[in-house]
Design a protein around this motif. Structure first.
Motif: not given
Length: 296
Positions: A207-229
């Motif tokens: 799991y840690a390796q899957a999220y460990d890059t800036p790009e992976a973290i940014r993408a995972s944030q996208g799931w939360f940043q879309a919450y209002q929509q």
């Protein structure tokens, strides 16, 4: 974090049931998925901060009855990380396109966490393409999320969901956690595992390796940043007619048992004991049995 984390191909091959790691270019995104078994299609969507590997303990059992397809959703693991499209309705369209790509007109679908919201959105937006829907420990986001306090009061029921706010802060999480995401994985698992050994260090490394890059973290944030929509989209969904199963623990079972039946006409909610959020890994026998009985 360990440096010798197995590849998805190696992880898939390690499971009983003839699983293979595959990719498909659909709906403007490259999706990674692991598939095996024979029978009606059963799609499994993981939660944060995990990947398809979350389902490793139940996939061999389910593959005895179903064609299992465990998917890294948009922005997760081996799938691509586009700059947009993280609304759960859009991510559900990814899964619909993948199902069609694999030749499935109708599928069974189950999800946990973020994956549960995508699975719900799939059934809401593609009802004719849905046989049955299972939701694990997460209801679709609604207006109630906006009532979580930034500063919890002593009487508030834990956990304090600070990570919802953390993940919508632009630019900061990837600076704080890139190369150190094992800290977040261990924190979240520590918060919600009754038995810490249910997720071993080697699994945490995956799991840690899957999220460990800036790009992976940014993408995972996208799931939360879309919450209002996502909340706005949820308001427009009608009552689901497909059969729905909810699996939940303890206090969250009480909540799900109130909320989920209002979303569908054929809903059953089951309490899973001796676990919290990560029940797929902590109580795999119970989860596999409930899913098999429901989808079978």
């Amino acid at each position: 974090m360990g440096t010798n984390v197995p590849s998805d191909e190696e992880l898939a091959a390690s499971l009983e049931g003839g699983f293979t790691s595959e990719y498909a270019d659909v709906n403007g995104v490259r999706l990674h998925y692991v598939t095996g078994g024979q029978g009606e299609p059963l799609f499994l969507l993981p939660g944060w901060p995990e990947t398809w590997w979350e389902y490793r303990k139940v996939m061999p059992v389910l593959a005895e009855r179903f064609r299992v397809v465990a998917v890294d959703i948009r922005g997760m693991g081996g799938s691509s990380r586009p700059g947009t499209g993280y609304e759960k309705k859009s991510m559900a369209a990814d899964i619909r396109a993948l199902a069609e790509h694999l030749g499935h007109e109708r599928i069974n679908i189950a999800g946990h966490g973020i994956g549960a919201m995508v699975a719900f959105a799939y059934a809401a937006n593609h009802e004719a393409a849905t046989n049955r829907l299972a939701i694990i420990n997460t209801t679709h986001i609604d207006d109630s999320y906006q009532n979580f306090r930034l500063m919890p009061k002593p009487e508030d029921t834990p956990p304090h969901r600070w990570w919802l706010a953390f993940n919508i802060v632009p630019g900061f999480p990837e600076q704080a956690l890139a190369g150190r995401y094992r800290i977040m994985v261990d924190y979240m698992l520590g918060l919600s595992l009754v038995n810490p050994d249910a997720v071993l260090p080697a699994d945490r490394d995956v799991y840690a390796q899957a999220y460990d890059t800036p790009e992976a973290i940014r993408a995972s944030q996208g799931w939360f940043q879309a919450y209002q929509q996502d909340i706005d989209d949820f308001r427009g969904y009608g009552t689901l007619s497909v059969p729905v199963l909810g699996l939940a623990y303890g206090g969250f079972y009480d909540y799900m048992n109130r909320v989920l039946p209002t979303c569908g006409s054929d809903v059953r909610v089951v309490e899973v004991k001796n676990t919290r959020n990560y029940m797929v890994e902590e109580q795999p026998e119970t989860v596999a049995a409930e899913l098999t009985a429901f989808f079978g």
